[in-house]
Each structure stands twice: as C-alpha cells, then as structure tokens.
Motif scaffolding. Structure first.
Motif, PDB file in Angstrom:
ATOM      1  N   PHE A 199      -3.245  23.488  -9.448  1.00  0.00           N
ATOM      2  CA  PHE A 199      -2.056  22.946 -10.104  1.00  0.00           C
ATOM      3  C   PHE A 199      -2.409  22.384 -11.474  1.00  0.00           C
ATOM      4  O   PHE A 199      -3.578  22.148 -11.781  1.00  0.00           O
ATOM      5  CB  PHE A 199      -1.400  21.866  -9.230  1.00  0.00           C
ATOM      6  CG  PHE A 199      -0.611  22.447  -8.094  1.00  0.00           C
ATOM      7  CD1 PHE A 199       0.600  23.080  -8.323  1.00  0.00           C
ATOM      8  CD2 PHE A 199      -1.090  22.380  -6.798  1.00  0.00           C
ATOM      9  CE1 PHE A 199       1.322  23.636  -7.286  1.00  0.00           C
ATOM     10  CE2 PHE A 199      -0.374  22.934  -5.750  1.00  0.00           C
ATOM     11  CZ  PHE A 199       0.833  23.561  -5.997  1.00  0.00           C
ATOM     12  N   ASP A 220      -2.267  19.579 -12.701  1.00  0.00           N
ATOM     13  CA  ASP A 220      -3.022  18.322 -12.748  1.00  0.00           C
ATOM     14  C   ASP A 220      -4.455  18.499 -12.261  1.00  0.00           C
ATOM     15  O   ASP A 220      -5.191  17.532 -12.094  1.00  0.00           O
ATOM     16  CB  ASP A 220      -2.297  17.252 -11.922  1.00  0.00           C
ATOM     17  CG  ASP A 220      -2.202  17.617 -10.452  1.00  0.00           C
ATOM     18  OD1 ASP A 220      -2.679  18.714 -10.075  1.00  0.00           O
ATOM     19  OD2 ASP A 220      -1.665  16.815  -9.679  1.00  0.00           O
ATOM     20  N   THR A 241      -5.403  19.788  -9.314  1.00  0.00           N
ATOM     21  CA  THR A 241      -5.554  19.847  -7.859  1.00  0.00           C
ATOM     22  C   THR A 241      -5.838  21.277  -7.415  1.00  0.00           C
ATOM     23  O   THR A 241      -5.085  22.194  -7.717  1.00  0.00           O
ATOM     24  CB  THR A 241      -4.259  19.393  -7.152  1.00  0.00           C
ATOM     25  OG1 THR A 241      -3.821  18.185  -7.737  1.00  0.00           O
ATOM     26  CG2 THR A 241      -4.479  19.204  -5.665  1.00  0.00           C
ATOM     27  N   ALA A 281      -5.372  23.358  -4.750  1.00  0.00           N
ATOM     28  CA  ALA A 281      -4.630  23.363  -3.485  1.00  0.00           C
ATOM     29  C   ALA A 281      -5.088  24.502  -2.592  1.00  0.00           C
ATOM     30  O   ALA A 281      -5.023  24.408  -1.369  1.00  0.00           O
ATOM     31  CB  ALA A 281      -3.140  23.481  -3.756  1.00  0.00           C
ATOM     32  N   PRO A 340      -3.993  20.736   9.024  1.00  0.00           N
ATOM     33  CA  PRO A 340      -3.523  19.365   8.821  1.00  0.00           C
ATOM     34  C   PRO A 340      -2.786  19.232   7.492  1.00  0.00           C
ATOM     35  O   PRO A 340      -2.824  20.128   6.660  1.00  0.00           O
ATOM     36  CB  PRO A 340      -4.812  18.545   8.822  1.00  0.00           C
ATOM     37  CG  PRO A 340      -5.879  19.506   8.447  1.00  0.00           C
ATOM     38  CD  PRO A 340      -5.453  20.844   8.937  1.00  0.00           C
ATOM     39  N   SER A 341      -2.146  18.102   7.313  1.00  0.00           N
ATOM     40  CA  SER A 341      -1.359  17.854   6.107  1.00  0.00           C
ATOM     41  C   SER A 341      -2.225  17.996   4.851  1.00  0.00           C
ATOM     42  O   SER A 341      -3.357  17.529   4.817  1.00  0.00           O
ATOM     43  CB  SER A 341      -0.776  16.444   6.182  1.00  0.00           C
ATOM     44  OG  SER A 341       0.048  16.241   5.082  1.00  0.00           O
ATOM     45  N   GLY A 342      -1.692  18.676   3.860  1.00  0.00           N
ATOM     46  CA  GLY A 342      -2.380  18.793   2.582  1.00  0.00           C
ATOM     47  C   GLY A 342      -3.405  19.912   2.519  1.00  0.00           C
ATOM     48  O   GLY A 342      -4.137  20.038   1.541  1.00  0.00           O
ATOM     49  N   CYS A 343      -3.464  20.785   3.557  1.00  0.00           N
ATOM     50  CA  CYS A 343      -4.504  21.817   3.569  1.00  0.00           C
ATOM     51  C   CYS A 343      -4.104  23.050   2.771  1.00  0.00           C
ATOM     52  O   CYS A 343      -4.895  23.971   2.620  1.00  0.00           O
ATOM     53  CB  CYS A 343      -4.851  22.198   5.001  1.00  0.00           C
ATOM     54  SG  CYS A 343      -3.529  23.105   5.811  1.00  0.00           S
ATOM     55  N   GLY A 344      -2.872  23.105   2.281  1.00  0.00           N
ATOM     56  CA  GLY A 344      -2.486  24.233   1.428  1.00  0.00           C
ATOM     57  C   GLY A 344      -1.572  25.246   2.095  1.00  0.00           C
ATOM     58  O   GLY A 344      -1.346  26.323   1.551  1.00  0.00           O
ATOM     59  N   LYS A 345      -1.002  24.912   3.236  1.00  0.00           N
ATOM     60  CA  LYS A 345      -0.123  25.857   3.944  1.00  0.00           C
ATOM     61  C   LYS A 345       1.119  26.169   3.127  1.00  0.00           C
ATOM     62  O   LYS A 345       1.468  27.329   2.914  1.00  0.00           O
ATOM     63  CB  LYS A 345       0.338  25.258   5.294  1.00  0.00           C
ATOM     64  CG  LYS A 345      -0.749  24.699   6.157  1.00  0.00           C
ATOM     65  CD  LYS A 345      -0.199  24.137   7.455  1.00  0.00           C
ATOM     66  CE  LYS A 345       0.642  22.878   7.267  1.00  0.00           C
ATOM     67  NZ  LYS A 345      -0.149  21.686   6.957  1.00  0.00           N
ATOM     68  N   THR A 346       1.806  25.108   2.672  1.00  0.00           N
ATOM     69  CA  THR A 346       3.037  25.315   1.913  1.00  0.00           C
ATOM     70  C   THR A 346       2.742  26.074   0.628  1.00  0.00           C
ATOM     71  O   THR A 346       3.492  26.971   0.237  1.00  0.00           O
ATOM     72  CB  THR A 346       3.687  23.957   1.593  1.00  0.00           C
ATOM     73  OG1 THR A 346       4.023  23.326   2.828  1.00  0.00           O
ATOM     74  CG2 THR A 346       4.938  24.124   0.767  1.00  0.00           C
ATOM     75  N   THR A 347       1.634  25.739  -0.013  1.00  0.00           N
ATOM     76  CA  THR A 347       1.272  26.425  -1.258  1.00  0.00           C
ATOM     77  C   THR A 347       1.125  27.923  -1.012  1.00  0.00           C
ATOM     78  O   THR A 347       1.630  28.740  -1.781  1.00  0.00           O
ATOM     79  CB  THR A 347      -0.037  25.827  -1.810  1.00  0.00           C
ATOM     80  OG1 THR A 347       0.138  24.418  -1.939  1.00  0.00           O
ATOM     81  CG2 THR A 347      -0.388  26.426  -3.136  1.00  0.00           C
ATOM     82  N   GLU A 384       7.562  24.716   8.256  1.00  0.00           N
ATOM     83  CA  GLU A 384       7.764  23.652   9.236  1.00  0.00           C
ATOM     84  C   GLU A 384       9.233  23.497   9.615  1.00  0.00           C
ATOM     85  O   GLU A 384       9.799  22.402   9.493  1.00  0.00           O
ATOM     86  CB  GLU A 384       7.242  22.323   8.682  1.00  0.00           C
ATOM     87  CG  GLU A 384       5.843  22.469   8.111  1.00  0.00           C
ATOM     88  CD  GLU A 384       4.927  21.316   8.449  1.00  0.00           C
ATOM     89  OE1 GLU A 384       5.287  20.517   9.341  1.00  0.00           O
ATOM     90  OE2 GLU A 384       3.855  21.232   7.848  1.00  0.00           O
TER      91      GLU A 384
END
Ligand SMILES: Nc1ncnc2c1ncn2[C@@H]1O[C@H](COP(=O)(O)OP(=O)(O)OP(=O)(O)O)[C@@H](O)[C@H]1O
Ligand SMILES: [Mg+2]
Lengths: 347, 260
Positions: free
Chosen positions: A19, A21, A23, A25, A44-51, A167
C-alpha cells in the motif's frame, strides 16, 4: 432456474500488494483456481485475505509484475465494473435509497437488461434466496440475515463469472451463521459457480471449501483440501490455527517417543524429532497399566454429548481430549492416556 | 395517554412565551403596513394602499432577490456537491484543513468579503453593475454552508463501500454518482438548500455594499424604505417579504421532512 452461469478459472500470477503507506499486505502469490471450484481464504485478522479478494475483484491493482487472469484472459487492468464479478461485502453495501427488489435489480439496470427480463430475473433471485415477501421493503427494515440474503441475490442476479464473498457471515449470530452456511454451500454446488470465500473461521472454511488457502502475515502458509490441511499441516502455524493441536516434548528411542510423562509407541517417528503433535480425537482415556502417558486433570468442561478434558503432563500447555464417558471428573484426578500412532506428527 | 407533569406545562409555557416574544413584533409591524395611519392606530382604518405602493415601487427588488436566491442555489449545488464529494472521498490532512476553512465565512464579516470583491472586480464595469456581481458575493458566502451540510451526510454513510458495491454490479462512475451517491445525500442537499436560499434572500451586509441603484435586492430596498419613507410603507414591505418567503421556506422544509 440456475442456468446462465458460466464458471471460469482464475489464475493469480505473482500478485503482491504494497500500500501507499508502505504496508506489505500481500507477498507475491501465485494460485490457480479451477472453474466451479470453491476456494476459501482463511487466516487471522490482518493476514491479507481481503486484499487478495479485492485484487481478484479489481478493487485493488497488484504490485507491478502481478497478473490476474480470468480463463486465460488478462484482466489486471480492468476495473471491477468491467470484470463481471459478483461481490458480497462484509457490511453488505446495500443501497439504502432502493427497495430490496431495486437492489437486486440494480446490476441489471446498469447493464440495460430489458424491463420484463430484468423483472423475471429479480423474481427468480428473490425466490432462490426465499425473500419474495421482502421485495418492497427498505433496507433499514431488514434483519442482518435478511440483508445477507439480499446481498447474495443482488450479486448473483447479473450471473457473474465468479462470486466473491468477504466474511459474509461474520456479522450474524451463531445459529443463523450455521443455517446460512449450509444454504450457501448448497447454493454454490447447485449453481456450479466459481466462488472465492474469505473467512477467519476455520469451521466455516472446512465446511465450504473445496480447497483452503491458509494465509499468515501476507503469505500463503498452505493450500489444500480441508482434510489434508487438518491431517497434514505443513507448518506449525497451520497446525495451531486449524483445530486443536496437542504438543509434547521428548526424544525418539527404539521405535517410541519417550517423554517425561511416559512413552508413545511410534515406529515411523522421524529420527531426531523433539516434539510430537496429535489431535484430541487421537487420544483415548486408558486407566490400565498400558497407558502411554500419565497426567493429572486440570479442567473438565461438560459439553452435553461429550466432555472436554485438559490434562497436565508437565508440558507448557495441558493436553486436550474429549470423551463420551458418562461419568463425573474430579479436579486433579490421575488420568492415563493412549495415543493412536496414526495421528502422530512431527513438524 | 400519559398524564403530563408540571415540568411539561412549564416548558410549553416558556416555549410559547419565547415564540410570542419573537412573533408579536413581526405581527405588529405587518399590521402597521395595513393601517391608514400608524400614529393614530388601528382606529384610523385598514388599507391596502401601502402594499400597493410598495408593489409598484419595489416589485423589482423582490423578483431580483428571488432570482438571485435561486441562481445562488443552483450555483452552490453545482459547485458544492462535487466539492463535498471530493472532500469525503479522500480524507487526507489537506481535506481536513479545507473542512476547517469552511467555517471561515461565518467568522469573516460579509462587509470584508464585499470589500474584497469590490477591490478586485470593481473596475470591471459591466460585471460591477450586473446582478451577477451580487450573485458572486452570495455564492461565496453560502457555498460553505452547502458543502458542510452535504459533507456531514456523506461522512455518515459508508460512501466508499456503497460505491464499490455499485461498481461490482457494473456501474461506472457517472452511474454510481447519480444512482447511489446523490440519492443517499439528499437530506444533506435539501438541508443545505434551505440554508442557502434563506441566507441569500435575507443577506444585507454584503449586498448593501455590492448593490447599485439598478441592482437592489429586497433587504436593501427594505432598509431604504424604512430609512426614507413612511413607517407604513416599510411595514407593508415586511408584509410582502413575509408572504413571498414563507411559502418557499415551508415547501423546502416539507421536502426535507418528506425524504427522511
Ligand atoms: N488501504 C490500505 N492502506 C494501508 N494498509 C492497508 C490498507 N488496507 C489494508 N491494509 C493493511 O494490509 C494488511 C492486510 O489487510 P487485509 O484487509 O487484507 O486483512 P484481512 O486478512 O482481510 O483481515 P481481517 O480479517 O481483519 O479483515 C493489514 O495489515 C492492513 O492493515
Ligand atoms: Mg478482511
């Protein structure tokens, strides 16, 4: 009722995402998704699934070098509105200014599908999701489960080439989640659509996925069928993230794994293994002299059909097993355990 | 029905008192416009003579004010909605600063803005004497109210997700803007419109400096009438002002309530 869906294969080639900034991802990821397959991204949360999902959808562009192919055609540069995907957002993203029927028909409206055909398709989708009675409601007059159905109907109404879900059940309560999970599973199989499903719930992943992609910190930890991932996790992270895993320290000696709490016969033990892993269901209670391990009970949770036991064997964490035994357990009572050698793993 | 306590009646009484305090002088002033001779009082009889005089003498100011208010509304809609959309779409440190700056017109006196306009464009003869000169001032003054009002609504809805939802269904930028963005911020647009029309109609400070003998708005004409003519004429003017502006405001307000 369900014709018109032409599932496609999807290929991700070196799709990474950094990203603005800085990050990181997603580290470059390569993955083949077959037509009609249901793939679940789990982690887990923040692991890049949504990305990852957004890269497939066309809501994010991968870092230079990455490519997204739909049936071999390079769609990397196409924005989402030209990819013909169906997407279900975690927050549903239903339009508050439109009724349920207008929401479901919106994709047809922007594609200028003729009135009568569009009306027929909307009715068909409402019937498929069993929300005909809600057609004229406003969105703020719906429950969470109903919104979810509308979101699915809306995404499917345009007969997308692939269905993407981020999700979709997380915002619902447990009972409704189970019911809808079953329904989605049935729907995906009936439509034969290529589906990509993002979740952090491993039970959901196991139930829905033909294959699961387990992710950790922007990298793929393991890809495989649910059973393979559960029975043969390839990393410690996967072993811990999926289901419950017992670990015990010791050394391999004469076809057995010798620990401070006893010895487990293990003919195929990898030489030099210092830790054995096994699932709760590979453990049985054994109060004879032949028990492999001995310890003391630290906690017992009665779950109705079974009891979950936590047994201290002098390791960092107690071992976990479940039993259907119809008896009471008392704190600190001595427990003998037998381990099925087929369930033993070393990582 | 629930029995109401003493507090309710106390509050009702107080509210009515405040309303009366505000409304009675307006009412008396309007009555004066219908009286033959204000000094003699209502016994001197009622007449429409003053209303007629105002209508023939100041009709133009009324229409000019309404025209400017509507043009001002159109201008703030065309400029304000895209501006608010741009600010809501990419919240950065800069857009935050711009949002803060938007309260400025409230803090800067209208006179200062008017002087700035005159200093800058006063020499441009045609523009200076045209009604669009006043319109420019009004748009400068009211635009922030429109932007803030729309922005507040846009910030309250999940704009990006809604747009992504529309895009996933095949909608391009224009379709998203007109099908999803605009309809979902209509409460803000209506509230902003109400504000803009009211402010433009009643604006005096700035307009007084910007006007020329040929471009006199209603409030400027009203001040003239009170300053130089009989009190009855000024009062009749107020009456007409009231009759023209109330239906407009009530209609806008009803619309705002309707969409909620
Ligand atoms: N627009 C963005 N700008 C900067 N960083 C971002 C952006 N979107 C996501 N990230 C970061 O990228 C990483 C992966 O985010 P992502 O949303 O893909 O996670 P996720 O696996 O979907 O998590 P969750 O289960 O919480 O939804 C996170 O560290 C997140 O903070
Ligand atoms: Mg996510």
């Amino acid at each position: 009722m369900t014709e018109g869906f032409k599932p496609i294969a999807i290929t991700l080639e070196n799709c990474g995402k950094t990203f603005a900034d800085g990050t990181r991802a997603l580290h470059p990821l390569t993955l083949e998704i077959a037509a009609s397959e249901t793939i679940v991204f789990l982690g887990p949360s923040g692991c890049g699934k949504t990305t990852t999902l957004r890269i497939i959808a066309g809501l994010e562009t991968p870092d230079p070098g990455g490519r997204v192919l739909f049936d071999g055609e390079d769609v990397t540069a196409l924005p989402i509105e030209r990819r013909r995907v169906g997407m279900v957002f975690q927050s549903y993203a239903l339009f508050p200014n439109m009724s349920v029927a207008e929401n479901v028909g919106y994709g047809l409206r922007v594609r200028r599908v003729a009135g009568a055909e569009a009306a027929g398709r909307v009715a068909e989708m409402l019937a498929m999701m069993r929300i005909e009675a809600l057609a004229d409601r406003r969105i703020d007059q719906l429950s969470g489960g109903q919104r979810q159905r509308v979101a699915l109907a809306r995404a499917l109404a345009v007969r997308p080439r692939v269905l993407l879900m981020d999700e979709p059940l997380t915002a619902l309560d447990a009972k409704l989640r189970d019911a809808l999970r079953l329904e989605i599973d049935e729907l995906l199989r009936r439509l034969g659509i290529t589906a990509i499903y993002v979740t952090h719930d491993q039970a959901e992943a196991m139930a829905l996925g033909d294959r699961i992609v387990v992710m950790d910190h922007g990298r793929v930890a393991q890809v495989g069928k649910p059973r393979d991932i559960y029975q043969r996790p390839s990393t410690r992270f996967v072993a811990d993230f999926i289901g419950t895993m017992n670990r015990i320290n010791g050394t391999v000696r004469d076809g057995a794994f010798v620990t401070a709490a006893g010895a487990i016969p293990w003919r195929e033990a990898p030489p030099g293994a210092s830790e054995a892993l096994f699932r709760p269901e590979d453990v049985t209670l054994d109060d004879t002299a032949e028990a492999h391990l001995r310890g003391r009970l630290t906690a017992a949770f009665f779950l109705g059909d079974r009891t979950r036991l936590f047994i201290d064997v002098g390791m960092e964490k107690p071992l976990v097993t479940e039993t259907g035994a119809r008896r009471d357990f008392t704190h600190d009572e001595p427990i003998g355990l037998r381990i099925d050698p087929r369930g033993l793993m070393a990582l | 029905m629930k029995r109401r306590g003493a507090l309710f009646w106390l509050q009702l009484g107080f509210t009515l008192f405040v309303c009366a305090f505000l409304i009675v002088p307006v009412f008396l002033s309007m009555m004066a416009g219908l009286t033959v001779n204000y000094l003699t009082g209502i016994e001197s009889g009622l007449t429409l003579r003053w209303v007629g005089e105002v209508w023939s003498g100041y009709r133009d100011t009324i229409f000019l004010s309404m025209g400017i208010a509507l043009a001002c509304l159109a201008g703030t809609l065309v400029l304000g909605i895209p501006a608010a959309y741009a600010l809501a779409k990419r919240p950065t440190a800069m857009t935050r600063a711009i949002e803060e700056l938007l309260v400025m017109p409230v803090a800067v006196p209208g006179l200062a803005t008017a002087l700035a306009l005159i200093v800058t464009y006063g020499a441009a003869g045609g523009f200076r004497t045209s009604w669009t000169f006043i319109l420019t001032g009004h748009i400068l003054f009211t635009l922030p109210f429109m932007v803030r009002s729309v922005l507040a609504v846009l910030n309250a809805i999940d704009l990006n997700t809604l747009e992504e939802g529309a895009a996933s269904l095949g909608a391009g930028f224009t379709q998203r803007f007109f099908h999803v963005v605009l309809p979902n911020c209509r409460t803000g647009i209506l509230a902003g419109s109400l504000m803009v029309v009211t402010l433009s109609m009643g604006e005096f400070n700035m307009t007084w400096l910007l006007h020329t003998p040929l471009t006199k708005t209603l409030p400027v004409g009203l001040a003239d009438a009170y300053a130089s003519l009989r009190l009855e004429v000024g009062s009749a003017y107020t009456l007409i002002f009231f009759l023209m502006i109330m239906p407009l405001l009530l209609a806008l307000q009803a619309m705002t309530r309707h969409v909620r």
